[in-house]
Design a protein around this motif. Sequence first.
Motif, PDB file in Angstrom:
ATOM      1  N   PHE A 280      10.731   5.092  18.341  1.00  0.00           N
ATOM      2  CA  PHE A 280      11.753   5.160  19.382  1.00  0.00           C
ATOM      3  C   PHE A 280      12.200   6.607  19.617  1.00  0.00           C
ATOM      4  N   LEU A 281      12.352   7.342  18.519  1.00  0.00           N
ATOM      5  CA  LEU A 281      12.730   8.760  18.663  1.00  0.00           C
ATOM      6  C   LEU A 281      11.651   9.526  19.422  1.00  0.00           C
ATOM      7  N   ASP A 282      10.397   9.253  19.039  1.00  0.00           N
ATOM      8  CA  ASP A 282       9.251   9.871  19.710  1.00  0.00           C
ATOM      9  C   ASP A 282       9.314   9.651  21.211  1.00  0.00           C
ATOM     10  N   GLN A 283       9.525   8.378  21.536  1.00  0.00           N
ATOM     11  CA  GLN A 283       9.527   7.946  22.919  1.00  0.00           C
ATOM     12  C   GLN A 283      10.647   8.634  23.697  1.00  0.00           C
TER      13      GLN A 283
ATOM     14  N   ASP B  74      24.424  17.107  23.071  1.00  0.00           N
ATOM     15  CA  ASP B  74      25.398  16.062  22.759  1.00  0.00           C
ATOM     16  C   ASP B  74      24.766  14.667  22.837  1.00  0.00           C
ATOM     17  N   ILE B  75      23.844  14.511  23.780  1.00  0.00           N
ATOM     18  CA  ILE B  75      23.187  13.207  23.915  1.00  0.00           C
ATOM     19  C   ILE B  75      22.268  12.951  22.722  1.00  0.00           C
ATOM     20  N   LEU B  76      21.520  13.993  22.328  1.00  0.00           N
ATOM     21  CA  LEU B  76      20.607  13.825  21.191  1.00  0.00           C
ATOM     22  C   LEU B  76      21.386  13.511  19.921  1.00  0.00           C
ATOM     23  N   ALA B  77      22.474  14.238  19.708  1.00  0.00           N
ATOM     24  CA  ALA B  77      23.283  13.994  18.507  1.00  0.00           C
ATOM     25  C   ALA B  77      23.885  12.593  18.565  1.00  0.00           C
ATOM     26  N   GLY B  78      24.308  12.194  19.766  1.00  0.00           N
ATOM     27  CA  GLY B  78      24.869  10.849  19.930  1.00  0.00           C
ATOM     28  C   GLY B  78      23.844   9.786  19.622  1.00  0.00           C
TER      29      GLY B  78
ATOM     30  N   GLY C 188       8.935   9.712   7.802  1.00  0.00           N
ATOM     31  CA  GLY C 188       8.741  10.710   8.856  1.00  0.00           C
ATOM     32  C   GLY C 188      10.033  11.144   9.527  1.00  0.00           C
ATOM     33  N   VAL C 189      10.968  10.224   9.711  1.00  0.00           N
ATOM     34  CA  VAL C 189      12.200  10.524  10.442  1.00  0.00           C
ATOM     35  C   VAL C 189      13.108  11.490   9.666  1.00  0.00           C
ATOM     36  N   ALA C 190      12.897  11.601   8.365  1.00  0.00           N
ATOM     37  CA  ALA C 190      13.718  12.518   7.568  1.00  0.00           C
ATOM     38  C   ALA C 190      13.509  13.972   7.975  1.00  0.00           C
ATOM     39  N   ALA C 191      12.428  14.239   8.722  1.00  0.00           N
ATOM     40  CA  ALA C 191      12.194  15.600   9.216  1.00  0.00           C
ATOM     41  C   ALA C 191      13.239  15.980  10.249  1.00  0.00           C
ATOM     42  N   ASN C 192      13.873  14.999  10.824  1.00  0.00           N
ATOM     43  CA  ASN C 192      14.813  15.229  11.919  1.00  0.00           C
ATOM     44  C   ASN C 192      16.187  15.604  11.375  1.00  0.00           C
TER      45      ASN C 192
ATOM     46  N   GLU D  30       9.634  17.925  17.248  1.00  0.00           N
ATOM     47  CA  GLU D  30      10.051  18.960  16.291  1.00  0.00           C
ATOM     48  C   GLU D  30      11.355  19.645  16.731  1.00  0.00           C
ATOM     49  N   GLU D  31      11.544  19.742  18.057  1.00  0.00           N
ATOM     50  CA  GLU D  31      12.766  20.394  18.548  1.00  0.00           C
ATOM     51  C   GLU D  31      13.979  19.470  18.495  1.00  0.00           C
ATOM     52  N   PHE D  32      13.706  18.168  18.414  1.00  0.00           N
ATOM     53  CA  PHE D  32      14.758  17.163  18.498  1.00  0.00           C
ATOM     54  C   PHE D  32      15.905  17.453  17.539  1.00  0.00           C
ATOM     55  N   GLY D  33      15.573  17.620  16.261  1.00  0.00           N
ATOM     56  CA  GLY D  33      16.595  17.821  15.228  1.00  0.00           C
ATOM     57  C   GLY D  33      17.436  19.062  15.452  1.00  0.00           C
TER      58      GLY D  33
END
Lengths: 318, 360
Positions: free
Chosen positions: A135-138, A187-191, A219-223, A148-151
């Motif tokens: 879901f995060l990927d998507q 703010d949206i990503l953090a939310g 894998g999600v722990a990278a975020n 990679e930039e998400f976090g």
Amino acid sequence: MKKIYLGIDVGSVSTNLIAFASPEEMLASVYLRTYGQPIQAIQEGLKQIVTLLGKAEVAGVGVTGSGRALAAVMTGADVVKNEITAHAVAASFVVPDVQTVVEIGGQDSKLIILRQGVVTDFAMNTVCAAGTGSFLDQQAARIGISIEEFGPQALKAKNPVRIAGRCAVFAESDMIHKQQQGHSLEDILAGLCEALVRNYLNNVGKGKEILAPVVFQGGVAANAGMCQAFNRALNIEVIVPKQYNVMGAFGAALLAREAKLESSSFRGFELIDRHFSSNGFDCQGCANRCEVVEFREGERVLARWGDRCGKWSNAVAV
Amino acid sequence: MKVTFPHMGNVWVILKTFLAGMGLEVIVPPPCTRRTLEIGVRQAPESACLPLKVNLGNFLEAKSLGADTIVMAGGVGPCRIGYYAQIQREILQDMGCDYEMIVLEPPDVHLSEVWDKLKYLKRRPWRKVLQGFILAWYKACAVDALEQEVMALRPLEAKPGLVDALYRKAILQIDAAGSKRQLRKIVRETVAEMVALPRQREYPILRIGVVGEIYTVLEPMVNLNLEKRLGAMGVEVVRKLFISRWINDNLFKGILPLPSHHAEKLAPPFLNHFVGGHGWESVGDTVAFARQGLDGVIQLAPLTCMPEIVAHSVMPAVQQATGLPVMTIYLDEQTGEAGLQTRLEAFFDMLQWQKGKRTG
């Protein structure tokens, strides 16, 4: 020549392999996308291990993940373990006094509770995949940033927006709504991270007692955004191990080492070049119409599975 | 009149004998399969619980074999089974599927409610009906005696599957048997054969209790062969839900000296009264299993089952007080078995780990 232990974790999204001679020192670690083709992924992973280490002598092989049955037949694994046990073993090796393991992978998420080094309770997500890597990927792809930039982006947020986390579909429409209102991307990503953590704690955590130390892996722990959201929600600083994305494979290798084998039943690195194939057929024996999978090496049938009555799976000696 | 009824594990053997004893022509629906589930799901409301859907599948499959009357169980408690028959009748009617439905349930007002329905069904003198009923009862006891042996021997056998093969054969023999003497012989001979099978161990690795809603516990198609899976891992399954005991508890009011649930004694203080279905019994049985020294308990329920949700919500307290790990599994339409297998294996590892810690 060094004797190595191999761990293979064939998951829905990624296939991971690790090798060590002693668990304190990881010799090789490979993280690959499965792309729905576990056979190719395993072969590619083993090829990379050979490239990194040469054809080392293998003392034991452990496999885990949802593709463990296939991987076991293919490689001749010594230990075949479910993901929960493998992750718990790996986490308690890295952090011996761990009391909680949060594992979020591509398609599923797990919570494992340990007390005095023993698993006392566990849970897996059942009806919802909202908090998982896919879901995060998507969402990252939809917004047009790399995962990679998400976090790092989420960490820059000053005022995380509130997003409904109960369901991935609703979370997405909520996100779009907030976007159109003009909230900043950070703010949206953090939310979103906070929503997913809430979703995880409600769906998987469901009132289980989460005590420190908490190890966060998968894998999600990278975020980094997800880590921060967990830290805030739990009021505990979560520990992300160095090998966070290959912990399942690491656990499987540890279990193979623990089994103290005389010799491994590993079928050798030659299997990289062999031709494996699998195909399915519907058994017409009764109205169950079981989807039987046939796994072959060349022309030879190695194993069959998927039948309820055992008519096919018992037909081949595994 | 050609009567049929819904499947629930081996209950068909007993119901068939009873209904045939009344002088009725009985059509046993084809065994529950994925097809049964599919056609049931297609017709049933999405939010109904799983047994209703599978029952519907049974009725539709029996229809194609010529059945025209359904004998269905009902209920007057808080569990939704009380509505099942009515909803199923409506659905069948809407589909244009012509069925007469006779609902046998505990009387709400007067015993004559049940009496009238039986009188309507019977085609032979009461003496014959009673004979059929007694034979059906002996069959229930025979089936359950075998089932218990199977649960104890599965974890020991060297080649998983042989015990089950004998068991399947014996069920067909029990179905065909016509007297108590024959039934005794079948049980005796089958048990002897099962006991003589080669073994890989003399004691089970673990003993796990199974509690929960009766349909999901007794119907292997619905619980994805949970007991067989556990048996193959070396686990002896223990449960208190058996059809003969159910008949004794519910129809004979427990007058026969068979083991029972005793929820009223065991479930308090965790759950103090009846909550419908088997919710109270699930809690009581879990306490009983803790006292018996079992290694763990698995609670089964169809998704959205209210009585078991109530039981589920007090399980953490039971777990804490008794130290017995409980895992709850909700069953629904999904036929993906990997998720169940992973949970069972993880539960198995966890229990074995804990056991090692206690003894070692």
